[in-house]
Design a protein around this motif. Structure first.
Motif, PDB file in Angstrom:
ATOM      1  N   ILE A 121       0.890  -1.568  -0.078  1.00  0.00           N
ATOM      2  CA  ILE A 121      -0.135  -0.203  -0.092  1.00  0.00           C
ATOM      3  C   ILE A 121       0.500   1.392  -0.227  1.00  0.00           C
ATOM      4  O   ILE A 121       0.292   2.187  -0.402  1.00  0.00           O
ATOM      5  N   SER A 122       2.000   1.323   1.071  1.00  0.00           N
ATOM      6  CA  SER A 122       3.049   2.377   0.742  1.00  0.00           C
ATOM      7  C   SER A 122       3.716   2.593  -0.833  1.00  0.00           C
ATOM      8  O   SER A 122       3.771   3.648  -0.690  1.00  0.00           O
ATOM      9  N   GLU A 123       4.216   1.168  -1.368  1.00  0.00           N
ATOM     10  CA  GLU A 123       4.328   1.695  -2.714  1.00  0.00           C
ATOM     11  C   GLU A 123       3.363   2.029  -3.846  1.00  0.00           C
ATOM     12  O   GLU A 123       4.491   2.834  -4.308  1.00  0.00           O
ATOM     13  N   LEU A 124       2.268   1.607  -3.135  1.00  0.00           N
ATOM     14  CA  LEU A 124       1.282   2.348  -4.558  1.00  0.00           C
ATOM     15  C   LEU A 124       1.122   3.607  -4.330  1.00  0.00           C
ATOM     16  O   LEU A 124       0.821   4.472  -5.086  1.00  0.00           O
ATOM     17  N   GLY A 125       1.248   4.632  -2.620  1.00  0.00           N
ATOM     18  CA  GLY A 125       1.089   5.651  -2.435  1.00  0.00           C
ATOM     19  C   GLY A 125       1.974   6.404  -3.472  1.00  0.00           C
ATOM     20  O   GLY A 125       1.797   7.492  -3.266  1.00  0.00           O
ATOM     21  N   LEU A 126       2.734   5.662  -2.913  1.00  0.00           N
ATOM     22  CA  LEU A 126       3.896   6.809  -3.473  1.00  0.00           C
ATOM     23  C   LEU A 126       3.875   6.678  -4.826  1.00  0.00           C
ATOM     24  O   LEU A 126       4.071   7.413  -5.339  1.00  0.00           O
ATOM     25  N   TRP A 127       3.897   5.805  -5.609  1.00  0.00           N
ATOM     26  CA  TRP A 127       3.314   5.805  -6.728  1.00  0.00           C
ATOM     27  C   TRP A 127       2.445   6.758  -7.417  1.00  0.00           C
ATOM     28  O   TRP A 127       2.663   7.376  -8.662  1.00  0.00           O
ATOM     29  N   LEU A 128       1.912   6.433  -6.778  1.00  0.00           N
ATOM     30  CA  LEU A 128       0.343   7.926  -7.076  1.00  0.00           C
ATOM     31  C   LEU A 128       1.191   8.884  -6.992  1.00  0.00           C
ATOM     32  O   LEU A 128       0.644   9.778  -7.829  1.00  0.00           O
ATOM     33  N   LEU A 130       3.916  10.070  -7.185  1.00  0.00           N
ATOM     34  CA  LEU A 130       4.902  10.310  -8.209  1.00  0.00           C
ATOM     35  C   LEU A 130       4.261  10.994  -9.343  1.00  0.00           C
ATOM     36  O   LEU A 130       4.710  11.409  -9.967  1.00  0.00           O
ATOM     37  N   ALA A 131       3.493  10.098  -9.993  1.00  0.00           N
ATOM     38  CA  ALA A 131       2.950  10.229 -11.346  1.00  0.00           C
ATOM     39  C   ALA A 131       1.941  11.340 -11.262  1.00  0.00           C
ATOM     40  O   ALA A 131       2.064  12.264 -12.330  1.00  0.00           O
ATOM     41  N   GLY A 139       2.324  13.359 -15.453  1.00  0.00           N
ATOM     42  CA  GLY A 139       1.646  11.399 -15.158  1.00  0.00           C
ATOM     43  C   GLY A 139       2.547  10.605 -15.290  1.00  0.00           C
ATOM     44  O   GLY A 139       2.179   9.562 -15.094  1.00  0.00           O
ATOM     45  N   ILE A 140       3.471  10.947 -15.953  1.00  0.00           N
ATOM     46  CA  ILE A 140       4.144   9.792 -16.206  1.00  0.00           C
ATOM     47  C   ILE A 140       5.200   9.798 -15.045  1.00  0.00           C
ATOM     48  O   ILE A 140       6.049  11.108 -14.664  1.00  0.00           O
ATOM     49  N   ALA A 141       5.543   8.750 -14.225  1.00  0.00           N
ATOM     50  CA  ALA A 141       6.501   8.858 -12.587  1.00  0.00           C
ATOM     51  C   ALA A 141       8.091   8.994 -13.159  1.00  0.00           C
ATOM     52  O   ALA A 141       8.587   8.891 -14.366  1.00  0.00           O
ATOM     53  N   ASN A 142       8.695   9.620 -12.458  1.00  0.00           N
ATOM     54  CA  ASN A 142       9.777   9.713 -11.701  1.00  0.00           C
ATOM     55  C   ASN A 142      10.458   8.082 -11.972  1.00  0.00           C
ATOM     56  O   ASN A 142      10.148   7.924 -10.835  1.00  0.00           O
ATOM     57  N   LEU A 143      11.005   7.481 -12.958  1.00  0.00           N
ATOM     58  CA  LEU A 143      11.433   5.762 -12.454  1.00  0.00           C
ATOM     59  C   LEU A 143      12.252   6.015 -11.464  1.00  0.00           C
ATOM     60  O   LEU A 143      12.819   5.558 -10.634  1.00  0.00           O
ATOM     61  N   LYS A 144      13.137   6.945 -11.490  1.00  0.00           N
ATOM     62  CA  LYS A 144      14.834   6.781 -10.759  1.00  0.00           C
ATOM     63  C   LYS A 144      14.282   7.617  -9.660  1.00  0.00           C
ATOM     64  O   LYS A 144      14.413   6.902  -8.524  1.00  0.00           O
TER      65      LYS A 144
END
Length: 399
Positions: A121-128, A130-131, A139-144
């Motif tokens: 869940i924390s990883e999902l929140g982080l992705w959202l 950054l996106a 809306g494009i996440a900074n992968l680095k």
């Protein structure tokens, strides 16, 4: 080594929790002060106003007070508030770090499956986050940046799991130590009770012997009272002396609790000082050279005290046989002093293994026996090697 600090931390758990939250709270306080700038500008851009910013910070931090008691519920509340904040389009604020604090609490206090769920869940929140808010809101996440932040989240989750594992390990050690201590106390109590029962049986046999003598003498006095008054008087005197001894032994018996094991034991005379030489011969035949000496003026001791001396010598020689080694020898000394009898049994064996045996059930039995007659037992390694048992038994109190 660390037991006392951990006990202090458990007693003041709320204080420790507050101390852990202090850095995050200070960071959020600084951010609130920085939020309301003197030039009138606001941060973040999607501002809800100073009051809303402060309220959101308080709402995100407040649930952390209960994270130790209800880590899953606290994580759900904090993550849910952060999700509503994202849906409303509000920028992340420092108080959103409370999600990571709650993640650590779940990993440190719950099962592994809950830790993995909270981490995902924390990883999902982080992705959202950054996106939406990185790369100009395209809306494009900074992968680095995501990889770097994700490593930090993973580190927090692993640290919480390690703390959980470590705490459970220490708790298991404490539980095993407490259980071992309880079992040791129980074994000691069982041995003491069994030894008291054995002492009670032996005293009963001694008293039964005296009573049997009194019955025989009374029958003889009854038959001789008409034909031989002098013999009848002698029998009565014998009954009187024997009765006094019985009373003395009965005083020793008071307070000794005996458990009825239901086994019918055959009556047999109990050994005394007269049987010490037979015991020494048996020990010599078993392979342990034994020398004996008697000093002082021998006395006519009651059967109970003679039995105590016999058992002390027997137990000490038994331990010398077990732990003294193949080349050991022993010395038995019985010394009659004014008001007491001192019994010493020493060996010149290895001595290293002797304390384990002599300090166990055998020494408990010795102390139980000698203490009933007001005496004491000292046992320990000798300075020159070997082991020594010294028993001091007061005499003359029965009369």
């Amino acid at each position: 080594m660390f037991g006392e600090p951990r006990r202090w931390a458990r007693r003041r758990r709320r204080l420790v929790d507050a101390l852990w939250l202090t850095p995050l709270a200070l960071t959020c306080l600084i951010s609130v002060l920085y939020y309301d700038r003197p030039d009138g500008s606001a941060w973040p851009e999607t501002s809800v106003g100073t009051v809303g910013y402060v309220l959101l910070t308080v709402v995100l931090l407040a649930p952390l007070w209960w994270r130790a008691d209800r880590p899953r519920e606290v994580f759900a509340v904090v993550a849910g508030i952060s999700l509503l904040q994202w849906l409303a389009g509000f920028d992340p604020i420092p108080a959103n770090m409370s999600v990571l604090v709650a993640l650590f609490a779940v990993a440190a206090g719950c099962a592994a499956r809950w830790a993995v769920a909270a981490w995902l869940i924390s990883e999902l929140g982080l992705w959202l986050s950054l996106a939406r808010f990185v790369d100009g809101g395209t809306g494009i996440a900074n992968l680095k940046g995501f990889a770097s932040a994700s490593g930090f989240v993973i580190t927090i989750a692993i640290a919480g799991i390690y703390v959980n594992t470590r705490r459970r390990y220490l708790e298991s050690l404490e539980e095993r130590a407490e259980r071992a201590e309880r079992e040791r106390d129980q074994r000691t109590a069982i041995v003491a009770a069994a030894e008291r029962a054995r002492i009670a049986r032996e005293l009963h046999d001694v008293i039964a012997h005296h009573v049997s003598v009194m019955v025989v003498q009374a029958d003889g006095a009854g038959y001789a009272i008409d034909g031989d008054p002098e013999q009848a008087r002698a029998a009565v005197r014998t009954i009187s002396a024997t009765g006094r001894r019985v009373l003395a032994e009965m005083r020793r018996l008071v307070g000794v609790l005996r458990e009825d094991d239901g086994s019918a034991e055959e009556y047999a005379p109990q050994p005394g000082l007269a049987q010490l030489e037979d015991l020494l011969r048996q020990v010599r035949a078993s392979g342990l050279p034994v020398e004996s000496s008697i000093t002082g003026v021998p006395r006519d001791l009651p059967e109970g005290e003679q039995l105590v001396i016999y058992r002390v010598v027997q137990e000490a020689l038994t331990n010398a046989l077990k732990h003294g080694g193949p080349a050991a020898s022993a010395v038995v000394e019985v010394e009659y002093r004014t008001g007491e009898v001192v019994v010493r049994v020493r060996d010149d064996g290895r001595g290293a293994a002797a304390p384990a045996g002599i300090g166990g059930h055998g020494l408990i039995g010795m102390r139980e026996r000698v203490a009933m007659y007001g005496g004491a037992v000292e046992a320990g390694p000798r300075s020159g090697g070997g082991f020594q048992v010294t028993a001091r038994l007061p005499v003359g109190r029965a009369a």
